[in-house]
Scaffold this active site. Sequence first.
Site, short mmCIF file in Angstrom:
data_model
loop_
_atom_site.label_atom_id
_atom_site.label_comp_id
_atom_site.label_asym_id
_atom_site.label_seq_id
_atom_site.Cartn_x
_atom_site.Cartn_y
_atom_site.Cartn_z
CE LYS A 22 35.81 47.26 46.00
NZ LYS A 22 35.80 45.93 45.39
CG ASN A 23 36.94 44.04 48.84
OD1 ASN A 23 36.26 44.49 47.92
ND2 ASN A 23 38.26 43.97 48.79
NE ARG A 92 37.89 37.83 40.61
CZ ARG A 92 38.16 36.68 40.03
NH1 ARG A 92 38.02 36.54 38.75
NH2 ARG A 92 38.60 35.66 40.75
CB CYS A 116 39.92 45.80 38.56
SG CYS A 116 39.49 47.31 39.40
NE ARG A 121 40.66 40.11 39.63
CZ ARG A 121 40.23 41.09 40.41
NH1 ARG A 121 39.89 42.22 39.90
NH2 ARG A 121 40.09 40.92 41.69
N PRO A 122 41.05 34.21 36.83
CG PRO A 122 42.41 32.33 37.10
CD PRO A 122 42.43 33.83 37.13
CG ASP A 306 42.39 45.55 47.01
OD1 ASP A 306 42.74 45.11 45.90
OD2 ASP A 306 41.35 45.19 47.58
NE ARG A 398 34.31 48.00 40.07
CZ ARG A 398 35.42 47.28 40.25
NH1 ARG A 398 36.50 47.56 39.55
NH2 ARG A 398 35.45 46.27 41.09
C1 UD1 Z 1 39.33 40.03 46.45
C2 UD1 Z 1 38.99 41.49 46.60
C3 UD1 Z 1 40.00 42.34 45.85
C4 UD1 Z 1 41.42 41.99 46.29
C5 UD1 Z 1 41.66 40.49 46.22
C6 UD1 Z 1 42.99 40.07 46.82
C7 UD1 Z 1 36.59 41.50 46.84
C8 UD1 Z 1 35.28 41.87 46.26
N1 UD1 Z 1 37.68 41.74 46.08
O1 UD1 Z 1 39.24 39.73 45.06
O2 UD1 Z 1 39.73 43.71 46.13
O3 UD1 Z 1 42.34 42.64 45.47
O4 UD1 Z 1 40.64 39.78 46.94
O5 UD1 Z 1 43.10 40.49 48.13
O6 UD1 Z 1 36.69 41.03 47.96
N2 UD1 Z 1 42.60 33.22 41.46
C9 UD1 Z 1 42.65 32.08 40.68
N3 UD1 Z 1 41.52 31.32 40.55
C10 UD1 Z 1 40.36 31.63 41.21
C11 UD1 Z 1 40.32 32.81 42.00
C12 UD1 Z 1 41.46 33.55 42.10
O7 UD1 Z 1 43.68 31.76 40.10
O8 UD1 Z 1 39.38 30.92 41.07
C13 UD1 Z 1 43.81 34.07 41.56
C14 UD1 Z 1 43.55 35.46 40.99
O9 UD1 Z 1 43.73 35.49 39.61
C15 UD1 Z 1 44.59 36.27 41.75
C16 UD1 Z 1 44.64 35.58 43.12
O10 UD1 Z 1 44.09 34.29 42.94
O11 UD1 Z 1 45.82 36.16 41.12
C17 UD1 Z 1 43.87 36.31 44.21
O12 UD1 Z 1 42.52 36.42 43.84
P1 UD1 Z 1 41.35 36.40 44.92
O13 UD1 Z 1 41.91 36.29 46.29
O14 UD1 Z 1 40.34 35.38 44.49
O15 UD1 Z 1 40.72 37.83 44.72
P2 UD1 Z 1 39.20 38.23 44.57
O16 UD1 Z 1 38.37 37.42 45.51
O17 UD1 Z 1 38.84 38.28 43.15
#
Ligand code: UD1
Length: 417
Positions: A22-23, A92, A116, A121-122, A306, A398
């Site tokens: 998926k990811n 997201r 989720c 999640r900013p 995850d 999902r």
């Molecule tokens: C991806 C994965 C998700 C996994 C996560 C962490 C996909 C589709 N999803 O999510 O399954 O749980 O990686 O391995 O690939 N953050 C910020 N600002 C940002 C972006 C992120 O502060 O602009 C923070 C988030 O709130 C969180 C942390 O960084 O606390 C990790 O998020 P991130 O690595 O971005 O996860 P996703 O890409 O959303």
Amino acid sequence: MSAIQIQGLRPLKGTVGIQGSKNAVLPMMAAALLARGVTVIRHVPEIEDVFSMMGILDSLGCKCSLEKGVLTMDTGAASGHRIPEEYVGKMRSSCLLLGPLLAGRGEAVTYYPGGCVIGKRPIDLHLYALKQLGASFFEAGGMILARVDRFRGARIRFSYPSVGATENAILAAVTAEGETEIENCAREPEITELCRFLAVMGARIRGAGKSRITVEGVKRLYPVEFLLGGDRICAGTYLAAAAMTAGDVTVIGTEPESLREPVFYLRRMGADISIKEREKEIRLKMGGRPGPVSLCTGPYPEFPTDLQSVFLAAASVADGESRITETVFEARFAAAAILRQFGARIHMEGQTAVAAGTYPLKPAVAEAPDLRGGAALVLAGLAADGLSVIGNCRHIRRGYEDLCRDLGSLGAEICWL
Ligand code: UD1
């Protein structure tokens, strides 16, 4: 098919092929927009997040179809630049389209993303990376309007190795003018796979899988055919399920290296694990009740967030006290409270869930709080002495193509209601 019924205490035995990742596929679907023509990806899971991304691409003028794992995306007539709000709320990863849309159209419209419900999640790191490359953003009433004349190579240094922001930066940089250096980037296997996919499209990327990636912008990318790899989180879920049920299960189709930490902790819990790297096979045998475990989630190569709730389910039946600490998402312990309905003896100490371990669990009727938390509840049902029902399984759909099909093929007594 929004609830799953499980008759617990059936040992899992057998071999299961793992669905496509998926990811990894979601950013590839965004990348398809960077080329004109028909891109085909094989071994794509038929899950809600993929359907949502197809819905967004269709709304932008693409023609997408998914049949028997073959995803076809024709971008020939794509011209839209607005990501519909209904999909942003669902998923997201829709913000991964910002980079490709800006690269191709010079403008994009989106909203603050959903997915989720696990913490704030900013998307500040996404916006930071795209700004470094030349984009500007205007925000009004939850809407984000983005513009760029042309992306230009730049230095991007992330304060945290965000998976999505790293992907967005790469997607924006591959057709930028000049070279982009991305530092402190995420090293998840899905990023390496995205870079492999982009390289086949004609992109020039060095350092995939390392914390510094260099992208040399090219003028054009081309549509391609690509075979997607297996989903490591799905494989890890089934291995944890086997560990909880004194099972003997082989998962096929995921790079064993991508599961190094989960395998390490499953061995600590007493599992006998054998690996065939070339065949992409991991076999787990558990003689009895698992032992306790102490682990902490973190960015790859650390333990994946995850699999945190799934391992918490396994720890709930362990013979001793386990400690599981979450460092990636601050509010990812929704499953912990619900696992208590199954008799799990869990309490929270800040960001650490402490599980005392009890076996068997009691059957329960519970609601899936999120995707991985939902899977954790299904696993609790497998180790419960009776009939459990997990509702709200739209979350589970999902990310898991068919949990009942896969666990059922391993001997679980499980069905959709
Ligand atoms: C991806 C994965 C998700 C996994 C996560 C962490 C996909 C589709 N999803 O999510 O399954 O749980 O990686 O391995 O690939 N953050 C910020 N600002 C940002 C972006 C992120 O502060 O602009 C923070 C988030 O709130 C969180 C942390 O960084 O606390 C990790 O998020 P991130 O690595 O971005 O996860 P996703 O890409 O959303």
